[in-house]
Design a protein around this motif. Structure first.
Motif, PDB file in Angstrom:
ATOM      1  N   ILE A   1     -11.577  43.600 -31.817  1.00 28.46           N
ATOM      2  CA  ILE A   1     -12.092  43.325 -30.470  1.00 28.46           C
ATOM      3  C   ILE A   1     -12.422  41.844 -30.355  1.00 28.46           C
ATOM      4  O   ILE A   1     -12.025  41.165 -29.398  1.00 28.46           O
ATOM      5  CB  ILE A   1     -13.342  44.178 -30.166  1.00 28.46           C
ATOM      6  CG1 ILE A   1     -13.015  45.671 -30.212  1.00 28.46           C
ATOM      7  CG2 ILE A   1     -13.920  43.805 -28.795  1.00 28.46           C
ATOM      8  CD1 ILE A   1     -14.228  46.573 -30.039  1.00 28.46           C
ATOM      9  N   HIS A   2     -13.132  41.336 -31.358  1.00 25.59           N
ATOM     10  CA  HIS A   2     -13.497  39.916 -31.377  1.00 25.59           C
ATOM     11  C   HIS A   2     -12.257  39.045 -31.489  1.00 25.59           C
ATOM     12  O   HIS A   2     -12.119  38.032 -30.790  1.00 25.59           O
ATOM     13  CB  HIS A   2     -14.452  39.655 -32.542  1.00 25.59           C
ATOM     14  CG  HIS A   2     -15.038  38.270 -32.552  1.00 25.59           C
ATOM     15  ND1 HIS A   2     -14.343  37.186 -33.035  1.00 25.59           N
ATOM     16  CD2 HIS A   2     -16.250  37.794 -32.132  1.00 25.59           C
ATOM     17  CE1 HIS A   2     -15.092  36.102 -32.929  1.00 25.59           C
ATOM     18  NE2 HIS A   2     -16.255  36.447 -32.376  1.00 25.59           N
ATOM     19  N   SER A   3     -11.330  39.454 -32.354  1.00 31.13           N
ATOM     20  CA  SER A   3     -10.126  38.650 -32.601  1.00 31.13           C
ATOM     21  C   SER A   3      -9.218  38.586 -31.368  1.00 31.13           C
ATOM     22  O   SER A   3      -8.673  37.528 -31.044  1.00 31.13           O
ATOM     23  CB  SER A   3      -9.338  39.227 -33.783  1.00 31.13           C
ATOM     24  OG  SER A   3     -10.115  39.236 -34.952  1.00 31.13           O
ATOM     25  N   ASN A   4      -9.044  39.721 -30.681  1.00 31.82           N
ATOM     26  CA  ASN A   4      -8.074  39.803 -29.578  1.00 31.82           C
ATOM     27  C   ASN A   4      -8.658  39.511 -28.202  1.00 31.82           C
ATOM     28  O   ASN A   4      -7.949  39.015 -27.320  1.00 31.82           O
ATOM     29  CB  ASN A   4      -7.430  41.199 -29.554  1.00 31.82           C
ATOM     30  CG  ASN A   4      -6.611  41.472 -30.799  1.00 31.82           C
ATOM     31  OD1 ASN A   4      -6.184  40.552 -31.495  1.00 31.82           O
ATOM     32  ND2 ASN A   4      -6.391  42.739 -31.098  1.00 31.82           N
ATOM     33  N   LEU A   5      -9.951  39.817 -28.010  1.00 33.62           N
ATOM     34  CA  LEU A   5     -10.538  39.689 -26.679  1.00 33.62           C
ATOM     35  C   LEU A   5     -11.673  38.665 -26.609  1.00 33.62           C
ATOM     36  O   LEU A   5     -12.027  38.207 -25.519  1.00 33.62           O
ATOM     37  CB  LEU A   5     -11.062  41.051 -26.204  1.00 33.62           C
ATOM     38  CG  LEU A   5     -10.021  42.178 -26.101  1.00 33.62           C
ATOM     39  CD1 LEU A   5     -10.712  43.489 -25.749  1.00 33.62           C
ATOM     40  CD2 LEU A   5      -8.954  41.843 -25.068  1.00 33.62           C
TER      41      LEU A   5
ATOM     42  N   GLU B   1     -15.725  37.114 -28.143  1.00 33.61           N
ATOM     43  CA  GLU B   1     -17.097  37.576 -28.369  1.00 33.61           C
ATOM     44  C   GLU B   1     -17.699  38.254 -27.141  1.00 33.61           C
ATOM     45  O   GLU B   1     -18.558  39.133 -27.257  1.00 33.61           O
ATOM     46  CB  GLU B   1     -17.976  36.393 -28.786  1.00 33.61           C
ATOM     47  CG  GLU B   1     -19.379  36.783 -29.225  1.00 33.61           C
ATOM     48  CD  GLU B   1     -20.186  35.620 -29.767  1.00 33.61           C
ATOM     49  OE1 GLU B   1     -21.401  35.786 -29.932  1.00 33.61           O
ATOM     50  OE2 GLU B   1     -19.598  34.552 -30.010  1.00 33.61           O
ATOM     51  N   ASP B   2     -17.268  37.887 -25.942  1.00 35.30           N
ATOM     52  CA  ASP B   2     -17.813  38.475 -24.717  1.00 35.30           C
ATOM     53  C   ASP B   2     -17.556  39.979 -24.632  1.00 35.30           C
ATOM     54  O   ASP B   2     -18.215  40.679 -23.846  1.00 35.30           O
ATOM     55  CB  ASP B   2     -17.217  37.793 -23.483  1.00 35.30           C
ATOM     56  CG  ASP B   2     -17.768  36.390 -23.283  1.00 35.30           C
ATOM     57  OD1 ASP B   2     -18.803  36.078 -23.893  1.00 35.30           O
ATOM     58  OD2 ASP B   2     -17.162  35.608 -22.521  1.00 35.30           O
TER      59      ASP B   2
ATOM     60  N   THR C   1     -23.182  42.292 -30.934  1.00 34.07           N
ATOM     61  CA  THR C   1     -23.460  40.865 -30.778  1.00 34.07           C
ATOM     62  C   THR C   1     -24.765  40.483 -31.453  1.00 34.07           C
ATOM     63  O   THR C   1     -24.869  39.435 -32.089  1.00 34.07           O
ATOM     64  CB  THR C   1     -23.543  40.478 -29.288  1.00 34.07           C
ATOM     65  OG1 THR C   1     -22.300  40.776 -28.662  1.00 34.07           O
ATOM     66  CG2 THR C   1     -23.840  38.995 -29.117  1.00 34.07           C
ATOM     67  N   CYS C   2     -25.772  41.332 -31.316  1.00 35.47           N
ATOM     68  CA  CYS C   2     -27.129  40.957 -31.727  1.00 35.47           C
ATOM     69  C   CYS C   2     -27.398  41.130 -33.222  1.00 35.47           C
ATOM     70  O   CYS C   2     -28.071  40.303 -33.833  1.00 35.47           O
ATOM     71  CB  CYS C   2     -28.152  41.754 -30.927  1.00 35.47           C
ATOM     72  SG  CYS C   2     -28.141  41.356 -29.172  1.00 35.47           S
ATOM     73  N   PHE C   3     -26.945  42.231 -33.836  1.00 38.80           N
ATOM     74  CA  PHE C   3     -27.282  42.458 -35.242  1.00 38.80           C
ATOM     75  C   PHE C   3     -26.712  41.324 -36.108  1.00 38.80           C
ATOM     76  O   PHE C   3     -25.588  40.906 -35.912  1.00 38.80           O
ATOM     77  CB  PHE C   3     -26.723  43.797 -35.728  1.00 38.80           C
ATOM     78  CG  PHE C   3     -27.154  44.128 -37.136  1.00 38.80           C
ATOM     79  CD1 PHE C   3     -28.391  44.692 -37.368  1.00 38.80           C
ATOM     80  CD2 PHE C   3     -26.352  43.819 -38.215  1.00 38.80           C
ATOM     81  CE1 PHE C   3     -28.810  44.963 -38.666  1.00 38.80           C
ATOM     82  CE2 PHE C   3     -26.765  44.088 -39.516  1.00 38.80           C
ATOM     83  CZ  PHE C   3     -27.999  44.662 -39.729  1.00 38.80           C
TER      84      PHE C   3
ATOM     85  N   LYS D   1     -27.265  36.768 -25.110  1.00 43.01           N
ATOM     86  CA  LYS D   1     -27.302  38.225 -25.112  1.00 43.01           C
ATOM     87  C   LYS D   1     -28.288  38.698 -26.177  1.00 43.01           C
ATOM     88  O   LYS D   1     -28.263  38.242 -27.308  1.00 43.01           O
ATOM     89  CB  LYS D   1     -25.904  38.774 -25.395  1.00 43.01           C
ATOM     90  CG  LYS D   1     -25.790  40.284 -25.255  1.00 43.01           C
ATOM     91  CD  LYS D   1     -24.397  40.774 -25.606  1.00 43.01           C
ATOM     92  CE  LYS D   1     -23.379  40.449 -24.541  1.00 43.01           C
ATOM     93  NZ  LYS D   1     -22.077  41.149 -24.805  1.00 43.01           N
ATOM     94  N   HIS D   2     -29.159  39.615 -25.805  1.00 49.58           N
ATOM     95  CA  HIS D   2     -30.184  40.070 -26.750  1.00 49.58           C
ATOM     96  C   HIS D   2     -30.681  41.465 -26.366  1.00 49.58           C
ATOM     97  O   HIS D   2     -30.484  41.923 -25.241  1.00 49.58           O
ATOM     98  CB  HIS D   2     -31.371  39.101 -26.778  1.00 49.58           C
ATOM     99  CG  HIS D   2     -32.115  39.023 -25.477  1.00 49.58           C
ATOM    100  ND1 HIS D   2     -31.662  38.301 -24.390  1.00 49.58           N
ATOM    101  CD2 HIS D   2     -33.285  39.602 -25.068  1.00 49.58           C
ATOM    102  CE1 HIS D   2     -32.503  38.430 -23.392  1.00 49.58           C
ATOM    103  NE2 HIS D   2     -33.499  39.216 -23.767  1.00 49.58           N
ATOM    104  N   ILE D   3     -31.305  42.111 -27.337  1.00 47.29           N
ATOM    105  CA  ILE D   3     -31.961  43.400 -27.120  1.00 47.29           C
ATOM    106  C   ILE D   3     -33.412  43.240 -27.550  1.00 47.29           C
ATOM    107  O   ILE D   3     -33.680  42.814 -28.683  1.00 47.29           O
ATOM    108  CB  ILE D   3     -31.306  44.525 -27.941  1.00 47.29           C
ATOM    109  CG1 ILE D   3     -29.845  44.722 -27.525  1.00 47.29           C
ATOM    110  CG2 ILE D   3     -32.086  45.828 -27.799  1.00 47.29           C
ATOM    111  CD1 ILE D   3     -29.069  45.646 -28.448  1.00 47.29           C
TER     112      ILE D   3
END
Length: 415
Positions: A94-98, A100-101, A108-110, A154-156
């Motif tokens: 997902i990160h590689s093809n699309l 970080e968004d 994203t957070c961990f 972006k955060h939780i």
């Protein structure tokens, strides 16, 4: 224009960078993976046909959703608990093809942890991540904190306290910052040995609870006048009794307690981590535990090993445990992180540290090397297993309270 907010975080926080496929204990293997609603919707609007097919096959709605910002959807893991979006080299497609968004809030957070105290965002890292564990635990100078005003991505928010609201004014949470910061000061006070600091922390919280019941308005004064040296002297006098042979049963009590903790943990049935299972097998071999009788028969072996290992920790690696404790206190809203009382929080923190040492002593008896990398590696695996276990901490606290171990006498046994 992006608004700046107040942030406090340990200096190590800015140094962290995920090492992706190079990670020896990937957070994308062994854990459930949650998808927030916004990211979930984005997945089913992608144009890339291969990615669209993967999303349709591997992402579904979560029937047990607790928050749309966290677990609106879930990833269907493979049989080996591996995320289907990992490639052969453990990198996220997902990160590689699309980009970080397209990562979910959780992904994203961990291992970043975000708490909000009044109008300040407190950021830190979870020691369950191997790269984070190295940054957190291996700093000999100890954890220092930075305060800045800057943007937040972006955060939780894991936990939140507003000390100014009416409901908090008549509760100990009104003094959360003062209490938590003083706990950190105790643990970072290197004028005392690590076990002395842990005892002082328990004594402080024990007496603090009495203060809650007597006069809430005097808490700030109590903190400013608390006598650390008196508590250390009290612990030292108990330590002398131990050296005189009056307290050697402590080790046997510890052994029996942690054998019970192992039974509650159910390593074979309820722990996914192969590494933790391997550690457990080697630890038990080191202790030569076959029955309750063997525990009593090997008492002298245990006493010698605990004493030797305590010396190793105090002389070489006390900063690792200090950093573990400070990081835990900071990012877990200590001592208000357990359901019932601050002293419950203390006993459970002490249980964690003593449980770690119990494992390390067993591995030491089994011939394991005592280098700092091995210790940090074990603490990381331990934290990933224990802190994210569904029921162990709840069951362990219930056992402690049921047997009336939530007191300073039992704390002395664990120390």
């Amino acid at each position: 224009m992006v608004k700046n907010i107040k942030k406090i975080y340990p200096r190590y926080f800015e140094e962290f960078k995920c090492i992706g496929g190079k990670c020896e204990d990937s957070c994308c293997i062994g854990w459930n993976i949650d998808i927030d609603k916004i990211t979930f919707k984005k997945y089913f609007k992608v144009k890339d046909p291969e990615m669209k097919r993967m999303f349709q096959k591997n992402v579904q709605n979560n029937e047990r959703c607790s928050s749309e910002d966290i677990d609106y959807g879930i990833v269907k893991l493979k049989k080996d608990k591996r995320c289907p979006f990992l490639d052969e080299e453990n990198y996220c497609v997902i990160h590689s093809n699309l980009g970080e968004d397209y990562l979910s809030n959780v992904c994203t957070c961990f291992p970043r942890v975000t708490n909000k105290i009044d109008d300040t965002y407190e950021m830190s890292l979870d020691v369950a991540c191997p790269e984070a564990a190295r940054l957190i635990l291996l700093n000999k100078e100890g954890i220092k904190f930075v305060s800045k005003e800057e943007s937040i991505g972006k955060h939780i928010i894991s936990a939140q306290i507003d000390s100014k609201i009416k409901e908090v004014q008549n509760s100990p949470l009104r003094y959360f910052r003062e209490i938590r910061d003083f706990c950190i000061d105790i643990i970072q006070n290197r004028d005392f040995k690590l076990n002395e600091r842990l005892y002082i922390l328990g004594d402080f919280i024990n007496k603090l609870e009495d203060q809650f019941n007597n006069n809430l308005e005097d808490i700030a004064k109590f903190i400013s006048t608390y006598d650390i040296k008196r508590a250390a002297k009290e612990y030292s006098s108990d330590d002398i009794n131990s050296l005189l042979g009056n307290d050697n049963m402590n080790y046997i009590i510890q052994m029996n307690f942690f054998i019970k903790m192992l039974k509650i943990l159910k390593v074979d049935k309820e722990v996914e981590s192969i590494t933790f299972k391997k550690y457990t097998k080697e630890m038990l071999e080191g202790y030569k535990i076959e029955s309750d009788k063997s525990i009593n028969e090997n008492a002298l072996l245990y006493i010698k090993a605990f004493d030797e290992y305590e010396e190793i920790i105090e002389n070489e690696y006390n900063y690792i445990f200090e950093n573990y404790l400070v990081n835990f206190i900071y990012n877990n809203m200590f001592p208000f992180n357990e359901v019932l009382t601050p002293f419950d929080s203390y006993i459970m923190l002490l249980m964690r540290v003593a449980f770690i040492k119990f494992y390390l002593v067993g591995l030491y008896l089994n011939g394991e090397d005592n280098n700092k990398e091995k210790i940090v590696g074990f603490i990381q695996v331990f934290s990933k297993t224990i802190e994210h276990h569904k029921v162990f901490l709840i069951d362990a606290l219930a056992y402690i309270k049921r047997n009336e171990f939530n007191n300073m006498e039992f704390a002395k046994n664990l120390l």
